[in-house]
Design an enzyme around this catalytic site. Sequence first.
Site, mmCIF file in Angstrom:
data_model
loop_
_atom_site.group_PDB
_atom_site.id
_atom_site.type_symbol
_atom_site.label_atom_id
_atom_site.label_comp_id
_atom_site.label_asym_id
_atom_site.label_seq_id
_atom_site.Cartn_x
_atom_site.Cartn_y
_atom_site.Cartn_z
ATOM 1 C CG ASP A 114 -2.795 8.470 7.251
ATOM 2 O OD1 ASP A 114 -2.850 7.799 7.766
ATOM 3 O OD2 ASP A 114 -2.940 9.592 6.245
ATOM 4 C CD GLU A 140 -2.430 1.341 3.301
ATOM 5 O OE1 GLU A 140 -2.962 0.468 3.404
ATOM 6 O OE2 GLU A 140 -3.339 2.338 3.266
ATOM 7 C CE1 TYR A 160 -7.437 -0.388 7.016
ATOM 8 C CE2 TYR A 160 -5.793 0.090 5.330
ATOM 9 C CZ TYR A 160 -6.216 -0.203 6.325
ATOM 10 O OH TYR A 160 -4.891 0.877 6.763
#
Lengths: 264, 398
Positions: free
Chosen positions: A62, A51, A176
């Site tokens: 993030d 990724e 995911y």
Amino acid sequence: MGKAKLESYFNQKQSNGENLFVPYIMAGDGGLDVLNERILFLQNCGAAAIEIGIPFSDPVADGPTIQAAGLRALENGTTIANVLQVLQISKEERNVPIILMTYINPIYRYGIASFAQDCAEAGVDGVIVPDIPIEEEKFIADAFYESSLAFIRLAALTSKEDRLKEIAKRSEGFLYAVSVTGTTGAREAYVEEVRAYLEMLKSYSSVPVLAGFGVSTAEQAQTLSSYCDGVIVGSTIVDLFHRGDIEGIQQLIVDSIHPVTIRN
Amino acid sequence: MTTYTMPDEKGRYGNFGGRFVPELLMPALLELEAVYEEAKQDPAFRESLDYYLKQYIGRETPLYFAEHLTRKLAGPQIYLKREDLNHTGAHKINNTIGQALLTKRMGKRKVVAETGAGQHGVATATVCALLDLDCIVFMGEEDIRRQKLNVFRMELLGAEVRSVSQGSGTLKDAVNEALRYWVNNVEDTHYILGSVVGPHPFPQIVRDLQSVIGNETKQQIVEQTGSLPDAVIACVGGGSNAMGMFYPFVEEDDVKLYGVEAGGAGLETKQHAATLSSGSVGILHGTMTHLLQDDHGQIEEAFSISAGLDYPGVGPEHSHLNETKRVNYTSITDEEALEAFQILSKTEGIIPALESAHAVAYALKLAAEMSPQEKLVICLSGRGDKDVEQVKNTLEVN
């Protein structure tokens, strides 16, 4: 390439009895010159896919490690265009599937249709866009479909079962499974909650389920992989590359992909 | 009259708006939307909100006929909607009180908020003190340095101020950090967003709560003069005071609406915050809207003498009203705003916030094109006490 490539590469890993391990790296962190080298290194360590993050100025999904890596990459002048160029040039050198991860704004600015076409051209197999929930995905999903890119969806622990079912059904390449919330609470209860969540996603998904966010040790990777198909590891890999601990990365991947019997 | 029914069920205002957030936040946004819809229908919620608006915040605020400014400009009759007279000195609290009541309704005990200069942070800390909610405010480290007094105010009110060093250390980074905190604490925490920005339903909730400004104005001007105004002006950063003022007038085709952005050092420089006048469409903080960004979609910093207008995005409904041309968006430079700041202080004895001074400055221009029979309303969104020191320093340098 694309969805088919991910499927066959994953199948091959799984038929060898391996857990799937997808490392995340930030393109341009350490300079774009090292990108291809890092891809080949991770491929040789046994990564099931790589990724690659493309930096965005405002990465709300993030944590601090990847935010800092993104800032370094932006200072190095990293853009979608120059990352795709590196991937294009080195296309023949690698076997491992490539997944791009970036936020919707840089993609929108680049042009959604051009982005999809140029990804396919550069040998990208899948795309993750963390700030696109299913309600908003239509305007990018069609372009990804046209270019046979796997559009990987994200599931979250906080979502209700009917949403998770829908997300699992739509995901391509793999699913995911974001496996943390901030409220960790009692450790035991957390592990049980994650287990139930991953097993439920497995039951709804026709593609492999990979757990991600907050995975930092081979032990965690092994535990999570026993409930689903494997893990995605971001911050730890980014941090190890930044510190130049290449052996640490190799060790983490090797120890994560070969299943061990979990001791009590 | 034109019928106006925005947003649609997906939180869209024409081509703008929406909910571009990580899946982790979707359950919280869906819950908020449901709770808000229910609260709107509940007379007890309305009653409780009205009680605090009147008894705690001091509404309604006056619609003041600015006789001296009117005479000086020899143009239209000028009216000032006095949001500066609210408790805490600006319109911000109209929103925070409503969202704090929603927080209680959701059974949550904690609140997180972002702040730029500290105005929204103070308004949030205030209502959290009142309603006994825990409050964390994220503020860029650069802003903390510039606004020490507001940091102390928030702490005095019992809030915890957390410094944000990521990115440029300003408002947009504080929003990022507040969103990240919310992602991780969504079960017991509500995010009180301070403007008509962010993912649906925030732009709608904040607009509805701020609409008290336009609703009162409409009623007051008819009471005082017998008819609606010809033009209404408000400043636009994220755009909450403007949206609250404009929304009740959107269907009144004869009322011209003007949104004034911060032109900073001038639109020809990069030092401004005029998102609609010179930005481009993109997605930031969960919504599709006009942004200041580079060719690669990286968000650029906004600049303005007024910290409250210093945001590189704008509410999606403003983008829509710009596209349909229902509202005229324009900009005023730092220099023009400073001049208006002094003119209003001298003519009416009212020191406006630097944000509101942008609206006043545009009124000075527009007045030249209007006749004495016409009426012009300026939304005076806040008072200027907070800006006095900065203005003094700036004037001394020049």
